[in-house]
Design a protein around this motif. Structure first.
Motif, mmCIF file in Angstrom:
data_model
loop_
_atom_site.group_PDB
_atom_site.id
_atom_site.type_symbol
_atom_site.label_atom_id
_atom_site.label_comp_id
_atom_site.label_asym_id
_atom_site.label_seq_id
_atom_site.Cartn_x
_atom_site.Cartn_y
_atom_site.Cartn_z
ATOM 1 N N ASN A 1 9.040 14.165 -16.257
ATOM 2 C CA ASN A 1 8.466 12.916 -15.752
ATOM 3 C C ASN A 1 9.545 12.009 -15.168
ATOM 4 O O ASN A 1 9.397 11.464 -14.070
ATOM 5 N N ALA A 2 10.658 11.866 -15.898
ATOM 6 C CA ALA A 2 11.745 11.001 -15.426
ATOM 7 C C ALA A 2 12.333 11.525 -14.124
ATOM 8 O O ALA A 2 12.716 10.745 -13.244
ATOM 9 N N TYR A 3 12.397 12.841 -13.980
ATOM 10 C CA TYR A 3 12.966 13.439 -12.776
ATOM 11 C C TYR A 3 12.103 13.147 -11.548
ATOM 12 O O TYR A 3 12.609 12.981 -10.434
ATOM 13 N N ALA A 4 10.789 13.080 -11.758
ATOM 14 C CA ALA A 4 9.877 12.888 -10.630
ATOM 15 C C ALA A 4 9.609 11.432 -10.297
ATOM 16 O O ALA A 4 9.268 11.104 -9.149
ATOM 17 N N VAL A 5 9.742 10.537 -11.266
ATOM 18 C CA VAL A 5 9.385 9.131 -11.054
ATOM 19 C C VAL A 5 10.095 8.499 -9.861
ATOM 20 O O VAL A 5 9.465 7.793 -9.060
ATOM 21 N N PRO A 6 11.417 8.694 -9.664
ATOM 22 C CA PRO A 6 12.063 8.055 -8.513
ATOM 23 C C PRO A 6 11.529 8.538 -7.164
ATOM 24 O O PRO A 6 11.750 7.875 -6.150
ATOM 25 N N ILE A 7 10.856 9.684 -7.147
ATOM 26 C CA ILE A 7 10.272 10.198 -5.913
ATOM 27 C C ILE A 7 8.828 9.727 -5.759
ATOM 28 O O ILE A 7 8.425 9.231 -4.695
ATOM 29 N N THR A 8 8.036 9.871 -6.814
ATOM 30 C CA THR A 8 6.612 9.586 -6.699
ATOM 31 C C THR A 8 6.299 8.096 -6.624
ATOM 32 O O THR A 8 5.377 7.696 -5.912
ATOM 33 N N THR A 9 7.048 7.281 -7.351
ATOM 34 C CA THR A 9 6.761 5.844 -7.336
ATOM 35 C C THR A 9 6.913 5.252 -5.934
ATOM 36 O O THR A 9 5.988 4.597 -5.435
ATOM 37 N N PRO A 10 8.049 5.472 -5.237
ATOM 38 C CA PRO A 10 8.131 4.960 -3.858
ATOM 39 C C PRO A 10 7.095 5.599 -2.929
ATOM 40 O O PRO A 10 6.555 4.928 -2.051
ATOM 41 N N TYR A 11 6.821 6.902 -3.129
ATOM 42 C CA TYR A 11 5.856 7.589 -2.269
ATOM 43 C C TYR A 11 4.468 6.979 -2.410
ATOM 44 O O TYR A 11 3.805 6.647 -1.411
ATOM 45 N N LEU A 12 4.008 6.821 -3.650
ATOM 46 C CA LEU A 12 2.662 6.281 -3.854
ATOM 47 C C LEU A 12 2.595 4.813 -3.470
ATOM 48 O O LEU A 12 1.575 4.350 -2.933
ATOM 49 N N ASN A 13 3.663 4.047 -3.731
ATOM 50 C CA ASN A 13 3.677 2.643 -3.302
ATOM 51 C C ASN A 13 3.593 2.549 -1.778
ATOM 52 O O ASN A 13 2.855 1.717 -1.229
ATOM 53 N N ALA A 14 4.360 3.423 -1.087
ATOM 54 C CA ALA A 14 4.321 3.420 0.377
ATOM 55 C C ALA A 14 2.952 3.850 0.885
ATOM 56 O O ALA A 14 2.452 3.329 1.894
ATOM 57 N N LEU A 15 2.325 4.814 0.191
ATOM 58 C CA LEU A 15 0.990 5.258 0.579
ATOM 59 C C LEU A 15 -0.012 4.113 0.471
ATOM 60 O O LEU A 15 -0.803 3.871 1.397
ATOM 61 N N VAL A 16 0.026 3.401 -0.643
ATOM 62 C CA VAL A 16 -0.893 2.279 -0.840
ATOM 63 C C VAL A 16 -0.679 1.216 0.232
ATOM 64 O O VAL A 16 -1.637 0.696 0.829
ATOM 65 N N GLU A 17 0.588 0.895 0.509
ATOM 66 C CA GLU A 17 0.891 -0.141 1.500
ATOM 67 C C GLU A 17 0.469 0.291 2.901
ATOM 68 O O GLU A 17 -0.069 -0.513 3.679
ATOM 69 N N LYS A 18 0.718 1.543 3.252
ATOM 70 C CA LYS A 18 0.372 2.002 4.592
ATOM 71 C C LYS A 18 -1.140 2.089 4.769
ATOM 72 O O LYS A 18 -1.668 1.816 5.859
ATOM 73 N N LEU A 19 -1.857 2.471 3.716
ATOM 74 C CA LEU A 19 -3.313 2.464 3.782
ATOM 75 C C LEU A 19 -3.835 1.044 3.965
ATOM 76 O O LEU A 19 -4.737 0.791 4.781
ATOM 77 N N ARG A 20 -3.242 0.125 3.221
ATOM 78 C CA ARG A 20 -3.659 -1.275 3.334
ATOM 79 C C ARG A 20 -3.371 -1.817 4.730
ATOM 80 O O ARG A 20 -4.190 -2.518 5.323
ATOM 81 N N ALA A 21 -2.190 -1.461 5.253
ATOM 82 C CA ALA A 21 -1.827 -1.918 6.598
ATOM 83 C C ALA A 21 -2.757 -1.330 7.656
ATOM 84 O O ALA A 21 -2.985 -1.949 8.708
ATOM 85 N N GLY A 22 -3.291 -0.134 7.382
ATOM 86 C CA GLY A 22 -4.210 0.493 8.316
ATOM 87 C C GLY A 22 -5.630 -0.015 8.213
ATOM 88 O O GLY A 22 -6.503 0.449 8.950
ATOM 89 N N GLY A 23 -5.869 -0.933 7.286
ATOM 90 C CA GLY A 23 -7.188 -1.534 7.149
ATOM 91 C C GLY A 23 -8.007 -1.022 5.990
ATOM 92 O O GLY A 23 -9.142 -1.472 5.780
ATOM 93 N N ALA A 24 -7.470 -0.080 5.219
ATOM 94 C CA ALA A 24 -8.225 0.450 4.073
ATOM 95 C C ALA A 24 -8.399 -0.630 3.018
ATOM 96 O O ALA A 24 -7.471 -1.378 2.711
ATOM 97 N N THR A 25 -9.582 -0.715 2.466
ATOM 98 C CA THR A 25 -9.873 -1.719 1.443
ATOM 99 C C THR A 25 -9.829 -1.146 0.041
ATOM 100 O O THR A 25 -9.911 -1.896 -0.929
ATOM 101 N N ARG A 26 -9.706 0.170 -0.076
ATOM 102 C CA ARG A 26 -9.676 0.825 -1.388
ATOM 103 C C ARG A 26 -8.294 1.412 -1.656
ATOM 104 O O ARG A 26 -7.706 2.022 -0.770
#
Length: 686
Positions: free
Chosen positions: A210-235
């Motif tokens: 888990n610790a090995y993956a966290v530095p990769i997945t946390t920025p990835y999922l945060n960027a995914l959420v932000e990019k979806l929001r920027a694209g107009g997604a409401t969910r």
């Protein structure tokens, strides 16, 4: 109308499904962009949004994402520096492992090096006893001094796995709090959060992964959420987990170890959905993509969920040669056999296929992206099963000349013809998958003979008939959207969180006053996860089980209960449930032995997932659109080719026959007859 979007990033292709609540569906496959998974995510999303003529802001149902990001990080081992903090004197826990040998007769046995090496492992003076009492508390200054060492080692994340922390997590939590004071930028994983159960090595391994993956997945999922929001997604997106459920991106991001079997789990879940709909008590699901093939046993309409599994097995996929992870996962067997699996001639002059894969870049030789290795897809093209001009509906042309050159080099080394070498690849990979399916069923005490098989994935329908013959199956089902079925599976999956706590006790001495708070703690955690996923607190229902064994045994069985076990007043009922499962697996009961409970488990599940795609049939039986010469076994056969969309309800076609759709091709062998049922499934009967 409501629109739901699902995207499954695989090792070679990224699959996407957009479905409207009237049953209209749009699908596509694009090559996975390993250098930037978000690029591939939004490329796939744009392809179906353009087909449907809507924008990202119009997605007003759910967005669900299954991804191989964690698997890729673990297999490639290209993650950032990660540290491990353990109890002083136990710094070699990842090297000593559990002392099990995956091959008893290999005197030169080797294990893969741990994710976290000894130079980034630190010991702290502390002690928690097995009964949960603390013998020595954590020293704040010692942790602050350790934080300096972590920074000097450029550690981005750290796993904390202290002795007996499953019984009392207080010392681990103090380490976390003191590290946040001294080095707040370092991400901390506690073993008592991610795997609060006994067995030190397995708990430490899970925390390390888990610790090995966290530095990769946390920025990835945060960027995914932000990019979806920027694209107009409401969910905010849901993330598919290994246990066959989905969770909110924020919770999933904190515990990426739960995402390892993300995509394959979705495929197994939808296989159970199809089995229930067709009234099948048992089924074998067969999912073959570009990189791997997965087999999963479906019983009573559900895949089995196990409490642990292994990641990155290093030696012939043998159990014990990988990293154990004690998180719930759909029980399946996975082998390196996909469309991109590389064929080679070994030192003995024998043909081997996989587990190495050409992936999406460069891919098989026929992709025309610089690949020179002969792969399974190259063999399928040379044999005539695939139409190089119609791959992905013609959007991705395949290079026949490159395939013939790659396989020709193999044929020369083997001393056989080009067609014989290609069929050798086809048959070797099929035998490997059949062997894996047989082992998977047999290890679970189930006879594989006669089980219907569900074929899906981009390459699954091409090879399923051959595999079915090798496991004595007489029926193969090719569902609608077979190539992107795992992506569709994420849309028929409930929100789910599986929890476990160790509470070792003999059954005849069970004290509900002690067990009650353990179960209540898991119920509260499950309720919080439902709320974070946007569901009402009372939307969840809970499924209970326990890991049980005969006293003195090392391994245990997970025994499900129909209701909260605290409502069972007669402990003999619990024993009977355990012994029924034990006898089914091992064939005996040990009436004179006491029974022991090791772990309690609670699964919180909520949310409806009843989405379905509308199926359309032609009014009249289809005629072949073409005929192709296909090399089968030892000779060419003239095989009719049909468009799947042109088939009529109830139409029967005798094999050999090829059924083409945009994202995959179903190849039905001689001796099989194909029919089309009311759900749009192609049913091949032997």
């Amino acid at each position: 109308m409501k629109h739901a979007l699902a995207i499954d990033i695989g090792g070679t292709f990224t699959d996407v499904v957009l479905i409207r609540d009237d049953g209209t569906a749009w699908t596509d496959k694009t090559l996975t962009t390993h250098h930037d998974l978000l690029e591939g995510f939004f490329r796939a999303a744009d392809s179906v949004l353009d087909q449907a003529k809507i924008a990202l802001a119009d997605i007003n149902d759910v967005i669900v994402h299954a991804t191989t990001i964690v698997t890729n990080v673990l297999i490639e081992r290209k993650g950032p520096p990660v540290g491990l903090i353990v109890t002083q004197g136990f710094t070699d826990v990842l090297y000593i492992r559990d002392e099990h040998r995956y091959d008893m007769f290999d005197p030169l046995i080797e294990f893969a090096p741990p994710l976290i090496p000894s130079e980034r492992t630190w010991g702290l003076a502390e002690r928690t006893y097995a009964d949960g009492t603390i013998g020595q508390e954590i020293d704040r200054e010692a942790v602050h001094a350790l934080a300096i060492s972590l920074r000097e080692a450029k550690v981005e994340a750290v796993a904390v796995a202290l002795l007996n922390s499953y019984a009392n997590p207080e010392n681990e939590r103090r380490v976390r709090d003191y590290l946040r004071e001294a080095a707040p930028e370092i991400l901390v994983t506690l073993s008592s959060d991610i795997a609060p159960q006994m067995r030190e090595y397995h708990r430490t391994s899970t925390a390390a992964v888990n610790a090995y993956a966290v530095p990769i997945t946390t920025p990835y999922l945060n960027a995914l959420v932000e990019k979806l929001r920027a694209g107009g997604a409401t969910r905010e997106p849901f993330i598919m987990l290994s246990n066959g459920g989905v969770l909110g991106a924020r919770t999933a991001g904190r515990y990426p170890v739960r995402m390892i079997e993300s995509g394959p789990a979705a495929g197994a879940l939808v296989a159970g959905h199809i089995a229930r709909r067709n009234g099948m008590e048992a089924m074998l699901s067969f999912d073959m993509g570009g990189t791997t093939a997965k087999a999963c046993l479906i019983q009573e309409g559900q895949p089995l969920i196990v409490g642990d599994f292994e990641v990155d097995r290093q030696y012939l996929f043998k159990p014990g040669s990988g990293m154990p992870v004690t998180v719930p996962s759909v029980d399946m067997i996975e082998i390196g056999a996909g469309g991109g699996s590389i064929a080679r001639v070994d030192d003995l002059g024998l043909l081997k296929v996989g587990p190495d894969s050409a992936g999406s870049n460069p891919g098989p030789a026929c992709y025309g992206r610089g690949g020179t290795h002969a792969c399974v897809t190259d063999a399928d093209l040379v044999l005539g099963i695939l139409d190089g001009d119609n791959f992905l509906g013609g959007d991705m042309k395949l290079d026949m000349a490159a395939s013939r050159a790659a396989i020709g080099a193999l044929a020369e080394r083997l001393g056989v013809s080009l067609e014989e070498a290609a069929y050798g690849i086809f048959s070797v990979v099929g035998e490997s998958m059949a062997a894996a399916a047989r082992a998977h069923a047999t290890d679970r005490g189930v006879s594989y003979r006669g089980l219907p098989m569900l074929a899906f994935g981009g390459a699954g329908p091409v090879h399923a008939c051959y595999v079915a013959e090798r496991v004595d199956s007489s029926k193969v089902i090719y569902p609608p959207m077979a190539s992107v079925l795992s992506a569709f599976g994420t849309l028929v999956t409930p929100v789910r969180l599986d929890m476990v706590r160790s509470a070792l006790a003999r059954l005849d001495q069970l004290d509900w006053a002690t067990v009650g708070p353990v179960l209540d703690d898991m119920l509260k955690e499950g309720e919080a996860a439902m709320i974070e996923a946007g569901l009402p607190a009372d939307a969840a229902h809970y499924v209970y089980s326990a890991d049980m064994r005969y006293l003195g045994q090392q391994n245990q069985l997970t025994v499900p209960f129909d209701d909260d076990p605290r409502r069972i007043t007669d402990l003999a009922v619990l024993r009977e449930r355990f012994e029924t499962h034990y006898e089914a697996l091992y064939g005996i009961r040990l009436a004179e032995m006491e029974v022991e409970i090791v772990n309690w488990r609670v699964s919180a599940q909520g949310g409806t997932a009843e989405r379905s795609a509308k199926v359309r049939f032609a009014d009249t039986p289809a005629q072949p659109k073409a005929h192709r010469k296909v090399f089968i076994a030892d000779a060419y056969a003239d095989v009719p080719v049909y468009d799947r969309s042109a088939l009529a309800l109830g139409q029967e076609i005798a094999g050999p026959v090829i059924i083409e759709e945009r994202e995959t091709t179903a190849f039905i062998l001689p001796g099989w007859t194909l029919t089309i049922d009311a759900d749009g499934n192609l049913i091949a009967a032997r």
